[in-house]
Design a protein around this motif. Structure first.
Motif, PDB file in Angstrom:
ATOM      1  N   LEU A 315       0.669  -1.285   0.118  1.00 44.02           N
ATOM      2  CA  LEU A 315       0.076  -0.047   0.168  1.00 44.02           C
ATOM      3  C   LEU A 315       0.799   1.298  -0.102  1.00 44.02           C
ATOM      4  O   LEU A 315       0.502   2.110  -0.812  1.00 44.02           O
ATOM      5  N   ARG A 316       1.998   1.236   0.692  1.00 43.86           N
ATOM      6  CA  ARG A 316       2.748   2.308   0.785  1.00 43.86           C
ATOM      7  C   ARG A 316       3.504   2.642  -0.468  1.00 43.86           C
ATOM      8  O   ARG A 316       3.378   3.984  -0.666  1.00 43.86           O
ATOM      9  N   THR A 317       3.695   1.755  -1.228  1.00 42.76           N
ATOM     10  CA  THR A 317       4.543   1.815  -2.433  1.00 42.76           C
ATOM     11  C   THR A 317       3.768   1.888  -3.686  1.00 42.76           C
ATOM     12  O   THR A 317       3.917   2.473  -4.702  1.00 42.76           O
ATOM     13  N   GLY A 318       2.381   1.676  -3.474  1.00 41.09           N
ATOM     14  CA  GLY A 318       1.367   1.547  -4.516  1.00 41.09           C
ATOM     15  C   GLY A 318       1.573   0.628  -5.388  1.00 41.09           C
ATOM     16  O   GLY A 318       1.575   0.781  -6.750  1.00 41.09           O
ATOM     17  N   ALA A 319       2.124  -0.697  -5.151  1.00 39.38           N
ATOM     18  CA  ALA A 319       2.744  -1.413  -5.931  1.00 39.38           C
ATOM     19  C   ALA A 319       1.609  -2.134  -6.945  1.00 39.38           C
ATOM     20  O   ALA A 319       1.684  -2.836  -7.786  1.00 39.38           O
ATOM     21  N   GLY A 320       0.183  -2.265  -6.121  1.00 41.01           N
ATOM     22  CA  GLY A 320      -0.788  -2.723  -6.777  1.00 41.01           C
ATOM     23  C   GLY A 320      -0.874  -4.241  -6.668  1.00 41.01           C
ATOM     24  O   GLY A 320      -1.808  -4.794  -7.314  1.00 41.01           O
ATOM     25  N   THR A 321       0.002  -4.745  -5.999  1.00 38.84           N
ATOM     26  CA  THR A 321      -0.030  -6.177  -5.643  1.00 38.84           C
ATOM     27  C   THR A 321      -1.351  -6.689  -4.805  1.00 38.84           C
ATOM     28  O   THR A 321      -1.484  -6.001  -3.768  1.00 38.84           O
ATOM     29  N   PRO A 322      -2.151  -7.953  -5.113  1.00 39.75           N
ATOM     30  CA  PRO A 322      -3.111  -8.063  -4.309  1.00 39.75           C
ATOM     31  C   PRO A 322      -2.598  -8.472  -2.957  1.00 39.75           C
ATOM     32  O   PRO A 322      -1.458  -8.739  -2.545  1.00 39.75           O
ATOM     33  N   LEU A 323      -3.280  -7.860  -1.845  1.00 37.09           N
ATOM     34  CA  LEU A 323      -2.983  -8.285  -0.388  1.00 37.09           C
ATOM     35  C   LEU A 323      -3.354  -9.452   0.055  1.00 37.09           C
ATOM     36  O   LEU A 323      -4.339 -10.134  -0.305  1.00 37.09           O
ATOM     37  N   ILE A 324      -2.392  -9.938   0.855  1.00 39.78           N
ATOM     38  CA  ILE A 324      -2.563 -11.377   1.449  1.00 39.78           C
ATOM     39  C   ILE A 324      -3.690 -11.139   2.747  1.00 39.78           C
ATOM     40  O   ILE A 324      -4.543 -12.003   2.893  1.00 39.78           O
ATOM     41  N   VAL A 332      -3.840  -3.361   8.016  1.00 46.40           N
ATOM     42  CA  VAL A 332      -2.615  -3.144   7.176  1.00 46.40           C
ATOM     43  C   VAL A 332      -2.729  -1.418   6.778  1.00 46.40           C
ATOM     44  O   VAL A 332      -1.777  -0.891   6.767  1.00 46.40           O
ATOM     45  N   GLN A 333      -3.957  -0.842   6.635  1.00 44.99           N
ATOM     46  CA  GLN A 333      -3.960   0.561   6.539  1.00 44.99           C
ATOM     47  C   GLN A 333      -3.401   1.317   7.548  1.00 44.99           C
ATOM     48  O   GLN A 333      -2.519   2.430   7.332  1.00 44.99           O
ATOM     49  N   ARG A 334      -3.546   1.021   8.747  1.00 45.37           N
ATOM     50  CA  ARG A 334      -3.067   1.739   9.806  1.00 45.37           C
ATOM     51  C   ARG A 334      -1.419   1.397   9.731  1.00 45.37           C
ATOM     52  O   ARG A 334      -0.954   2.522  10.136  1.00 45.37           O
ATOM     53  N   VAL A 335      -0.888   0.221   9.745  1.00 45.88           N
ATOM     54  CA  VAL A 335       0.476   0.104   9.836  1.00 45.88           C
ATOM     55  C   VAL A 335       1.191   1.059   8.476  1.00 45.88           C
ATOM     56  O   VAL A 335       2.099   1.547   8.683  1.00 45.88           O
ATOM     57  N   SER A 336       0.529   0.899   7.300  1.00 49.68           N
ATOM     58  CA  SER A 336       0.990   1.633   6.016  1.00 49.68           C
ATOM     59  C   SER A 336       1.020   3.232   6.462  1.00 49.68           C
ATOM     60  O   SER A 336       2.102   3.842   5.861  1.00 49.68           O
ATOM     61  N   GLU A 337       0.251   3.765   7.172  1.00 45.79           N
ATOM     62  CA  GLU A 337       0.250   5.174   7.560  1.00 45.79           C
ATOM     63  C   GLU A 337       1.176   5.579   8.417  1.00 45.79           C
ATOM     64  O   GLU A 337       1.614   6.682   8.095  1.00 45.79           O
ATOM     65  N   GLU A 369      10.429 -10.771  22.461  1.00 46.06           N
ATOM     66  CA  GLU A 369      10.479  -9.536  23.096  1.00 46.06           C
ATOM     67  C   GLU A 369      11.341  -8.429  22.286  1.00 46.06           C
ATOM     68  O   GLU A 369      10.820  -7.296  21.937  1.00 46.06           O
ATOM     69  N   ALA A 370      12.463  -9.004  21.827  1.00 43.50           N
ATOM     70  CA  ALA A 370      13.339  -8.155  21.259  1.00 43.50           C
ATOM     71  C   ALA A 370      12.765  -7.810  19.758  1.00 43.50           C
ATOM     72  O   ALA A 370      13.151  -6.660  19.351  1.00 43.50           O
ATOM     73  N   MET A 371      12.162  -8.569  19.328  1.00 48.42           N
ATOM     74  CA  MET A 371      11.414  -8.309  18.006  1.00 48.42           C
ATOM     75  C   MET A 371      10.265  -7.407  17.972  1.00 48.42           C
ATOM     76  O   MET A 371      10.298  -6.343  17.322  1.00 48.42           O
ATOM     77  N   SER A 372       9.507  -7.704  18.956  1.00 52.98           N
ATOM     78  CA  SER A 372       8.201  -6.546  19.304  1.00 52.98           C
ATOM     79  C   SER A 372       8.648  -5.208  19.586  1.00 52.98           C
ATOM     80  O   SER A 372       8.037  -4.294  19.104  1.00 52.98           O
ATOM     81  N   LEU A 373       9.867  -5.143  20.350  1.00 55.43           N
ATOM     82  CA  LEU A 373      10.347  -3.878  20.621  1.00 55.43           C
ATOM     83  C   LEU A 373      10.776  -2.805  19.210  1.00 55.43           C
ATOM     84  O   LEU A 373      10.556  -1.824  19.536  1.00 55.43           O
ATOM     85  N   GLN A 374      10.986  -3.616  18.213  1.00 56.78           N
ATOM     86  CA  GLN A 374      11.240  -3.019  16.884  1.00 56.78           C
ATOM     87  C   GLN A 374      10.039  -2.823  16.275  1.00 56.78           C
ATOM     88  O   GLN A 374      10.131  -2.228  15.079  1.00 56.78           O
ATOM     89  N   LEU A 375       8.917  -3.408  16.565  1.00 57.84           N
ATOM     90  CA  LEU A 375       7.792  -3.102  15.823  1.00 57.84           C
ATOM     91  C   LEU A 375       6.776  -2.125  16.290  1.00 57.84           C
ATOM     92  O   LEU A 375       5.777  -2.073  16.014  1.00 57.84           O
ATOM     93  N   ARG A 376       7.137  -1.575  17.437  1.00 54.33           N
ATOM     94  CA  ARG A 376       6.380  -0.327  17.933  1.00 54.33           C
ATOM     95  C   ARG A 376       5.917   0.781  17.045  1.00 54.33           C
ATOM     96  O   ARG A 376       6.921   1.094  16.228  1.00 54.33           O
ATOM     97  N   LEU A 377       4.864   0.884  17.124  1.00 51.98           N
ATOM     98  CA  LEU A 377       4.233   2.030  16.412  1.00 51.98           C
ATOM     99  C   LEU A 377       4.862   3.434  16.400  1.00 51.98           C
ATOM    100  O   LEU A 377       5.096   3.747  17.699  1.00 51.98           O
ATOM    101  N   PRO A 378       5.192   4.263  15.459  1.00 55.82           N
ATOM    102  CA  PRO A 378       5.999   5.552  15.826  1.00 55.82           C
ATOM    103  C   PRO A 378       5.079   6.597  16.327  1.00 55.82           C
ATOM    104  O   PRO A 378       3.674   6.326  16.121  1.00 55.82           O
ATOM    105  N   ARG A 379       5.572   7.447  17.270  1.00 55.20           N
ATOM    106  CA  ARG A 379       4.665   8.507  17.916  1.00 55.20           C
ATOM    107  C   ARG A 379       4.578   9.471  17.206  1.00 55.20           C
ATOM    108  O   ARG A 379       5.620   9.957  16.451  1.00 55.20           O
TER     109      ARG A 379
END
Length: 379
Positions: A315-324, A332-337, A369-379
């Protein structure tokens, strides 16, 4: 009907195997099937075994075909480890098995579904059987890639590479073979990313669909350190509960069956030493199996989570590929924004690193835990 009917999207591989069945000069004693998870490595191996044993080269209906496909044929042995590795003792047993002549068929066929789980010593034990093959014994080894098998084994095997089938092909298989409604089959095939086994489970198991939905939703909920720790704990809890639900009845049945074989009294408060030893060995095997199952569930969850960031990048790049995850487009929209494209790639790398660490026996909770810390939504 043909033995190849369930080997979907593998036209090149099937042509190679069919040629080996009908052309003695193209046949060899050891085959290595590789392909992504869910591509049907073991399905292709069983179909090949059936075709080799069938008088008509794989009709799909005769006794030889049916029993070979079901792994009940006297000359077909399928080794699918439920532990973390295939140990040297198991490999030595296979070598002894390989030395026997076929009982009723033209070949004795040994299918090792998880050849990538051979320990180094186990692989060395198999090597002699591959170097000095017994006439009319055929080895079929399955692994995700050639790099997952030691070079001395893969150099003595003929390689058959499978690819990921299309979503449409998997959906058609679910509808044709399992009677799944076409819309559900298409959803399951897309959500499983063309992994046939997972697609079948998603299509038939509501609990599996709920689990996947919960995992996908995590991507839009990790905002703080506390959220990250909680998400890691949730992933482990989901996997542990699913493992316990899947194994509790089987573990109890195995214990009862062992007690019957040993002639022991299940109601006795204490058991003789030799029975206690056997029970202890069984419990150890069950624990190892549960550990592997739990890690497999965690890995499936991470693949589902990875698909969210992949979709967000689309979605972010507008690739047009079907979403899983079209059914979870809001997440997905929330994460891409909120994530830039580079941040999405870093998140995908973090998930990949967690999978590698867990595969290398790092404590799953620490890795998550180490992974999840890197997946935090930006503030």
């Amino acid at each position: 009907m043909s033995v190849w009917r369930d080997v979907i999207g593998q036209e090149v591989a099937v042509a190679t195997l069919e040629h080996a069945v009908t052309t003695p000069a193209a046949m060899t004693h050891a085959w290595l099937f590789t392909g992504p998870p869910g591509s049907g490595r073991s399905v292709a191996a069983r179909a090949f075994a059936a075709a080799l044993l069938c008088p008509d080269g794989g009709c799909g209906t005769c006794r030889e075909c049916r029993t070979a496909l079901e792994a009940t044929h006297a000359d077909v042995d399928v080794i699918a480890t439920e532990g973390l590795t295939i140990k040297v003792e198991q490999a030595r047993d296979l070598v002894q098995l390989a030395a026997r002549s076929p009982s009723v068929g033209r070949y004795r066929i040994i299918i090792v579904e998880d050849a990538d789980r051979l320990t180094e010593r186990a692989a060395d034990a198999l090597l002699k059987a591959l170097e000095e093959p017994t006439p009319r014994t055929v080895w079929m080894l399955c692994a995700p890639s050639v790099e997952d098998v030691i070079i001395t084994i893969r150099s003595r095997s003929r390689h058959v590479r499978l690819r990921t089938p299309s979503v449409e092909a998997v959906a058609d298989l679910l509808t044709r073979r399992d009677g799944v409604d076409p819309p559900m089959a298409l959803y399951a095939a897309r959500a499983a990313q063309s992994h046939v086994g997972l697609a079948r489970r998603l299509a038939r198991d509501e609990h599996a669909r709920i689990r996947r939905h919960d995992v996908v939703a995590l991507a839009a909920k990790i905002s703080s350190v506390g959220d990250a720790v909680g998400a890691a704990g949730d992933l482990v809890t989901i996997a542990t509960e699913e493992s316990a639900a899947a194994s509790s009845e089987r573990d109890a049945a195995e214990r009862v069956r062992l007690m019957e074989v040993l002639g022991a009294d299940p109601s006795a408060r204490t058991q003789p030493p030799h029975i206690r030893s056997q029970l202890s060995s069984l419990e150890k095997e069950q624990k190892t199996r549960a550990t592997r199952f739990t890690r497999d569930v965690i890995d499936r969850s991470l693949v589902d989570l990875l698909s969210v960031y992949r979709d967000a990048l689309v979605l972010r790049t507008g690739a047009g590929t079907p979403l899983i995850n079209e059914d979870s487009r809001q997440v997905v929209q929330r994460v891409s924004e909120v994530f830039e494209a580079e941040a999405l790639l870093r998140a995908m790398d973090a998930i990949g690193t967690a999978r590698e660490r867990i595969g290398a026996n790092v404590n799953p909770l620490l890795a998550l835990e180490a992974m999840s810390l890197q997946l935090r939504l930006p503030r």
